[in-house]
Design a protein around this motif. Structure first.
Motif, PDB file in Angstrom:
ATOM      1  N   ARG A  89       0.323   4.516   7.279  1.00 48.86           N
ATOM      2  CA  ARG A  89       1.440   3.745   7.823  1.00 48.86           C
ATOM      3  C   ARG A  89       0.969   2.793   8.914  1.00 48.86           C
ATOM      4  N   ASP A  90       0.011   3.252   9.729  1.00 51.28           N
ATOM      5  CA  ASP A  90      -0.496   2.412  10.820  1.00 51.28           C
ATOM      6  C   ASP A  90      -1.120   1.118  10.308  1.00 51.28           C
ATOM      7  N   ILE A  91      -1.776   1.197   9.167  1.00 48.23           N
ATOM      8  CA  ILE A  91      -2.496   0.016   8.683  1.00 48.23           C
ATOM      9  C   ILE A  91      -1.685  -0.826   7.706  1.00 48.23           C
ATOM     10  N   GLU A  92      -0.440  -0.427   7.462  1.00 51.33           N
ATOM     11  CA  GLU A  92       0.355  -1.095   6.435  1.00 51.33           C
ATOM     12  C   GLU A  92       0.454  -2.599   6.664  1.00 51.33           C
ATOM     13  N   SER A  93       0.643  -3.015   7.903  1.00 47.75           N
ATOM     14  CA  SER A  93       0.842  -4.444   8.170  1.00 47.75           C
ATOM     15  C   SER A  93      -0.440  -5.260   8.055  1.00 47.75           C
ATOM     16  N   VAL A  94      -1.588  -4.578   8.058  1.00 45.47           N
ATOM     17  CA  VAL A  94      -2.869  -5.291   7.999  1.00 45.47           C
ATOM     18  C   VAL A  94      -3.706  -4.897   6.779  1.00 45.47           C
TER      19      VAL A  94
ATOM     20  N   ALA B  16     -10.887   4.036   8.911  1.00 48.38           N
ATOM     21  CA  ALA B  16      -9.884   3.775   9.931  1.00 48.38           C
ATOM     22  C   ALA B  16      -9.484   5.023  10.703  1.00 48.38           C
ATOM     23  N   GLY B  17      -9.457   4.879  12.021  1.00 51.66           N
ATOM     24  CA  GLY B  17      -8.898   5.914  12.877  1.00 51.66           C
ATOM     25  C   GLY B  17      -7.404   5.693  13.005  1.00 51.66           C
TER      26      GLY B  17
ATOM     27  N   ILE C 209     -10.689   1.839   1.486  1.00 59.02           N
ATOM     28  CA  ILE C 209     -10.197   2.080   2.840  1.00 59.02           C
ATOM     29  C   ILE C 209      -9.872   3.563   2.963  1.00 59.02           C
ATOM     30  N   PHE C 210     -10.495   4.217   3.925  1.00 66.19           N
ATOM     31  CA  PHE C 210     -10.218   5.625   4.202  1.00 66.19           C
ATOM     32  C   PHE C 210      -9.500   5.716   5.538  1.00 66.19           C
ATOM     33  N   CYS C 211      -8.343   6.360   5.554  1.00 69.14           N
ATOM     34  CA  CYS C 211      -7.591   6.560   6.795  1.00 69.14           C
ATOM     35  C   CYS C 211      -7.745   8.002   7.250  1.00 69.14           C
ATOM     36  N   PHE C 212      -8.274   8.188   8.457  1.00 68.74           N
ATOM     37  CA  PHE C 212      -8.541   9.524   8.969  1.00 68.74           C
ATOM     38  C   PHE C 212      -7.490  10.029   9.951  1.00 68.74           C
ATOM     39  N   GLY C 213      -6.408   9.251  10.165  1.00 77.41           N
ATOM     40  CA  GLY C 213      -5.220   9.822  10.756  1.00 77.41           C
ATOM     41  C   GLY C 213      -5.014   9.726  12.241  1.00 77.41           C
TER      42      GLY C 213
END
Length: 388
Positions: free
Chosen positions: A146-151, A141-142, A162-166
């Motif tokens: 926090r951005d992906i919390e709802s999904v 994820a780009g 799931i890797f979040c790259f910020g």
């Protein structure tokens, strides 16, 4: 209960998209689907998904939109056109692009979404068709956690990690790094199997031996068995892999760095595409190392490549070499010497690089132009091909 779950729209139900959408349905999310070829979405519709006649119609009432299409130009048209997803979706919707695409485009989409009270982020996946079917893909994820919390719960229906790259575009950059690692692994797999075959080794035993050491790779583990069985069915198509490598090389050029492993892989896959292998699985790179009959049996046609070079005046880079100057590999061919594969051709036929016979005035096996860089005049890229 299903009616308390987010309403989901899924655009692009191909090799990867269809099983991903299926996992979302299995988790109880109401699902609306659209695909350019309606038949590819029909199995999902038969299971209860709602078919829409257009992307705009599909996303109109969706809380979350997933897209998985072919190329960056498809993504751009889908999101940013006047009747695209950002215009057609409702305020507050979250739009997630699973396509491997351009980092710059991902940033543009995220910025446009923010202005229009939507949230959009890039989230390419890796794991291939088998991972999509098993629901064990890796999401890249780009975005921030926090951005992906709802999904997150939605993403977890078809992923194992799931890797979040910020930040916007960083998911795409990370996915391209993955594809570069895979590209070199595919060439390494094909090289290793070719050497083992020519040495008279048992290929399956050799493969298992390699997997016990530091030469192990995902390519050797999951794709080499398909190649050894003559199974060229795509879990990931050659034409899409070419797109991914080209995107990575464009990023590298922008950052003024060299990726020689990726360049080599691009040249080989570009050749495979040129002889009719665009819709085969990436494991078909091994066919470039086999006898012509094996390629023909797989539906490939070397004449598509050789016909483009039959006059001996072009190496694929667009320059005239009739006076014996360079073919782009850096060697003088006036006296029939090296084609770039390191062997002396002499006056007769020579079997170059990948088991395919070339006559004395045929250029080296990497004679196809890359098409992914715009080089300055007289510049030779990693394979010695002159840029335009």
């Amino acid at each position: 209960m299903a009616d308390t779950k987010q309403r989901v729209a899924f655009i692009g139900t191909g090799i990867m998209g269809a099983p991903i959408a299926g996992h979302i349905m299995d988790a109880g999310y109401p699902l609306t689907v659209y695909n350019r070829t309606e038949a590819k979405a029909q199995p999902l519709v038969e299971r209860g998904a709602v078919w829409s006649a257009s992307p705009a119609e599909a996303v109109r009432d969706a809380d979350v939109v997933f897209t998985m299409v072919g190329y960056p130009e498809d993504v751009e048209e889908l999101y940013l056109s006047s009747d695209g997803l950002l215009a057609a979706s409702k305020p507050g919707a979250v739009l997630i692009d699973l396509t491997t695409s351009s980092p710059a485009l991902a940033r543009d989409i995220a910025e446009a979404a923010a202005v229009s009270d939507r949230t959009a982020f890039d989230c390419p996946v890796t794991g291939g068709e088998s991972g999509a079917i098993a629901g064990t893909l890796t999401a890249i994820a780009g975005a921030t956690e926090r951005d992906i919390e709802s999904v997150r719960a939605l993403l977890e229906t078809f992923t194992a990690r799931i890797f979040c790259f910020g930040g916007a575009g960083k998911g795409q950059s990370a996915k391209l790094a993955n594809q570069i690692a895979l590209a070199s692994s595919m060439v390494g797999m094909a090289d290793a199997l070719s050497l083992a075959q020519q040495s008279g080794l048992d290929l399956e035993q050799t493969r298992k031996m390699i997997l016990t050491g530091t030469g192990a790779s995902g390519a050797m583990d999951s794709l080499a068995p398909k190649a050894l069985d003559g199974d060229w069915k795509p879990g990931f198509m050659v034409k899409h892999f070419i797109k991914d490598i080209r995107l990575a090389l464009e990023e590298a050029e922008e950052k003024e760095i060299a990726l020689p492993g990726a360049d080599t892989a691009y040249a080989l896959y570009d050749m495979l595409d040129a002889i009719g292998g665009a819709e085969l699985g990436t494991q078909a790179i091994t066919l470039l190392y086999q006898e012509e009959g094996d390629a023909v049996a797989a539906g490939l046609d070397w004449s598509l490549y050789t016909n483009a070079h039959e006059h001996g005046d072009e190496c694929g880079c667009g320059h005239d070499h009739e006076h014996g100057d360079e073919c782009g590999c850096g060697h003088d061919h006036e006296h029939g010497d090296e084609c770039g594969c390191g062997h002396d051709h002499g006056e007769g036929e020579h079997e170059c690089c990948h088991g395919h016979h070339h006559d004395s005035d045929h250029e080296c096996c990497h004679g196809e132009g890359h098409g992914h860089h715009d080089h300055g005049e007289g510049h030779e890229c990693c394979h010695g091909h002159h840029g335009e």
